[in-house]
Design a protein around this motif. Structure first.
Motif, PDB file in Angstrom:
ATOM      1  N   LEU A 107       1.018  -1.289   0.069  1.00  0.00           N
ATOM      2  CA  LEU A 107      -0.132   0.035   0.150  1.00  0.00           C
ATOM      3  C   LEU A 107       0.909   1.142   0.006  1.00  0.00           C
ATOM      4  O   LEU A 107       1.478   1.383   0.995  1.00  0.00           O
ATOM      5  N   PRO A 108       0.918   2.026  -1.060  1.00  0.00           N
ATOM      6  CA  PRO A 108       1.543   3.423  -1.161  1.00  0.00           C
ATOM      7  C   PRO A 108       1.156   4.354  -0.054  1.00  0.00           C
ATOM      8  O   PRO A 108       0.050   4.011   0.392  1.00  0.00           O
ATOM      9  N   ASN A 109       1.896   5.536  -0.071  1.00  0.00           N
ATOM     10  CA  ASN A 109       1.366   6.589   0.871  1.00  0.00           C
ATOM     11  C   ASN A 109       0.131   7.207   0.130  1.00  0.00           C
ATOM     12  O   ASN A 109       0.142   7.212  -1.194  1.00  0.00           O
ATOM     13  N   LEU A 110      -0.594   7.996   0.944  1.00  0.00           N
ATOM     14  CA  LEU A 110      -1.767   8.461   0.271  1.00  0.00           C
ATOM     15  C   LEU A 110      -1.587   9.869  -0.488  1.00  0.00           C
ATOM     16  O   LEU A 110      -0.513  10.794   0.212  1.00  0.00           O
ATOM     17  N   PRO A 111      -2.020  10.192  -1.540  1.00  0.00           N
ATOM     18  CA  PRO A 111      -1.656  11.703  -2.040  1.00  0.00           C
ATOM     19  C   PRO A 111      -2.383  12.680  -1.106  1.00  0.00           C
ATOM     20  O   PRO A 111      -3.300  12.473  -0.120  1.00  0.00           O
ATOM     21  N   ALA A 112      -2.048  13.881  -1.325  1.00  0.00           N
ATOM     22  CA  ALA A 112      -2.601  15.100  -0.530  1.00  0.00           C
ATOM     23  C   ALA A 112      -3.873  15.329  -1.076  1.00  0.00           C
ATOM     24  O   ALA A 112      -4.152  15.001  -1.951  1.00  0.00           O
ATOM     25  N   ASP A 113      -4.638  15.754   0.049  1.00  0.00           N
ATOM     26  CA  ASP A 113      -6.095  16.009  -0.367  1.00  0.00           C
ATOM     27  C   ASP A 113      -6.237  17.015  -1.664  1.00  0.00           C
ATOM     28  O   ASP A 113      -7.335  16.679  -2.340  1.00  0.00           O
ATOM     29  N   ILE A 114      -5.381  17.791  -1.982  1.00  0.00           N
ATOM     30  CA  ILE A 114      -5.701  18.812  -2.872  1.00  0.00           C
ATOM     31  C   ILE A 114      -5.117  18.279  -4.567  1.00  0.00           C
ATOM     32  O   ILE A 114      -5.785  18.658  -5.349  1.00  0.00           O
ATOM     33  N   VAL A 115      -4.767  16.931  -4.283  1.00  0.00           N
ATOM     34  CA  VAL A 115      -4.321  16.325  -5.538  1.00  0.00           C
ATOM     35  C   VAL A 115      -5.532  15.770  -6.291  1.00  0.00           C
ATOM     36  O   VAL A 115      -6.281  14.939  -5.729  1.00  0.00           O
ATOM     37  N   PRO A 116      -5.930  15.991  -7.375  1.00  0.00           N
ATOM     38  CA  PRO A 116      -7.086  15.593  -8.045  1.00  0.00           C
ATOM     39  C   PRO A 116      -6.902  14.250  -8.662  1.00  0.00           C
ATOM     40  O   PRO A 116      -5.941  13.516  -8.926  1.00  0.00           O
TER      41      PRO A 116
END
Length: 250
Positions: A107-116
């Motif tokens: 499981l990779p890290n989560l993208p930031a919330d602003i990433v579309p």
């Protein structure tokens, strides 16, 4: 690596966030949570067995002191069974923990919330832009033509010696490479950074530490006899200077 506690409490968030990276991790997340539940349940069972064994050991000691050897012998038989049970549970817990760790690595890290969401560069968000963006003049030549024209990089020689992707820098090209290395080191040390020289080979733990392993081993050069990996970038050994170290945020 994502922490199991975070995944357990934010399953939908993890699934939705990684969908932005065009990954369907629903099945993996569910399996991770199930493995963690089994691991914790096994650990609780193991703790109970060990606790019972400790109580029996104390009782056996008291019985031996009071001369009730026959009763102590009966309890000793129970402790043998508990010892076998604890060994079985310990092995099961270790196996579940290893399976859980290997699943978490996928499981990779989560993208930031602003990433579309998106699949092309055009769907990216420009966070900020600084300075004038240069516009190439008409007839501008690409770098692979310029380096050939000025004879500062020889791609053919690189292919001859090693293969594609290993250019030979010549004359001013070689000097430029050396000068750029010195320039950036001097620039950054002047800004307060500390210069380090790290190994170009790392062990398996370091590969896991920065996420090259377990799924990118096919993209890394591996020295089998020493079980070492050639680094893809300096990120790997430099980041691993602080592997397993808790740092103050400051």
């Amino acid at each position: 690596m994502l922490q199991i506690g975070f995944i357990r409490e934010n399953q939908e968030k993890v699934i939705k966030a990684l969908a932005k990276r065009n990954l369907d991790v629903k099945a993996v997340v569910e399996e991770v949570v199930q493995l963690d539940e089994k691991r914790r349940a096994t650990q609780v069972e193991l703790d109970n067995v060990l606790s019972e064994a400790n109580k029996l050991a104390a009782s056996i000691g008291e019985l031996m002191k009071s001369g009730e050897k026959s009763k102590a012998a009966i309890l000793k038989e129970k402790t043998v069974l508990l010892k076998e049970k604890s060994k079985e549970l310990s092995e099961k817990a270790e196996l579940l923990a290893n399976d859980l760790t290997h699943k978490l690595y996928t499981l990779p890290n989560l993208p930031a919330d602003i990433v579309p969401e998106g699949k092309t560069p055009e769907e990216n968000v420009t966070v900020f832009q600084e300075g004038a963006i240069p516009v190439l003049h008409e007839g501008a030549q690409p770098h692979w033509e310029l380096v050939k024209k000025y004879d500062i990089i020889d791609f053919e020689l690189g292919v001859k010696i090693a293969g594609a992707g290993f250019p030979v820098y010549k004359g001013k090209g070689a000097k430029l490479q050396r000068a750029l290395i010195n320039y950036f080191l001097d620039k950054n040390t002047a800004a307060g950074y500390n210069e380090v020289q790290v190994p170009h080979l790392v062990n398996e733990a370091s590969g896991y530490g920065t996420g090259q392993l377990p799924d990118k081993e096919g993209q890394m050069y591996h020295v089998g006899i020493d079980d070492l990996y050639l680094i893809p970038t300096a990120e790997v050994p430099v980041t691993n200077l602080f592997r397993d170290v808790i740092l103050n945020e400051k």
